[in-house]
Design a protein around this motif. Structure first.
Motif: not given
Length: 132
Positions: A98-126
């Motif tokens: 089977r083919q797999n991808i093992d890696g990670s994710a970065f999710l940056g939230l821009d709460v005031d829509a100014d194109k700057q990340i205000d808070c973020y999350a990181r997670a495993s992604w497989s």
């Protein structure tokens, strides 16, 4: 490995955020979309794109190198503001074929829509290639 085609995802086995207080930005809500099935389309190595749930509005740009490094980036609409997301990892053929991808994710939230990340999350992604 051939990355083109449908993939299913395990998201957030490991999850960390910076104590973001934005409503609805947490491990469970983000797993609802980041853990969705997706399809990789286009041409290897640098004309790839990804669509979550066959929805063209959920299109992420993607690329892969000759050593199996894969990455995709895009934005996702969220009630608290746009999410700028990056997913990446190593594509490989597992011992079971089977083919797999093992890696990670970065999710940056821009709460005031100014194109700057205000808070973020990181997670495993497989992701695992479907149709095995």
């Amino acid at each position: 490995p051939n990355v083109l085609g449908d993939w299913t995802v395990t998201f957030g086995i490991s999850y960390w955020d910076d104590n973001c207080t934005a409503s609805g930005f947490d491990e469970n809500t983000e797993a609802e979309w980041a853990g969705e099935a997706f399809e990789i389309k286009g041409a290897v190595p640098n004309s790839l794109y990804v669509e979550f749930q066959d929805d063209p509005s959920n299109r992420f740009e993607a690329a892969m190198d000759a050593r199996g490094g894969f990455t995709m980036t895009g934005t996702r609409a969220h009630a608290a503001g746009p999410i700028y997301a990056q997913f990446g990892g190593l594509v490989y053929n597992a011992a079971d074929g089977r083919q797999n991808i093992d890696g990670s994710a970065f999710l940056g939230l821009d709460v005031d829509a100014d194109k700057q990340i205000d808070c973020y999350a990181r997670a495993s992604w497989s992701p695992n290639k479907s149709g095995f």
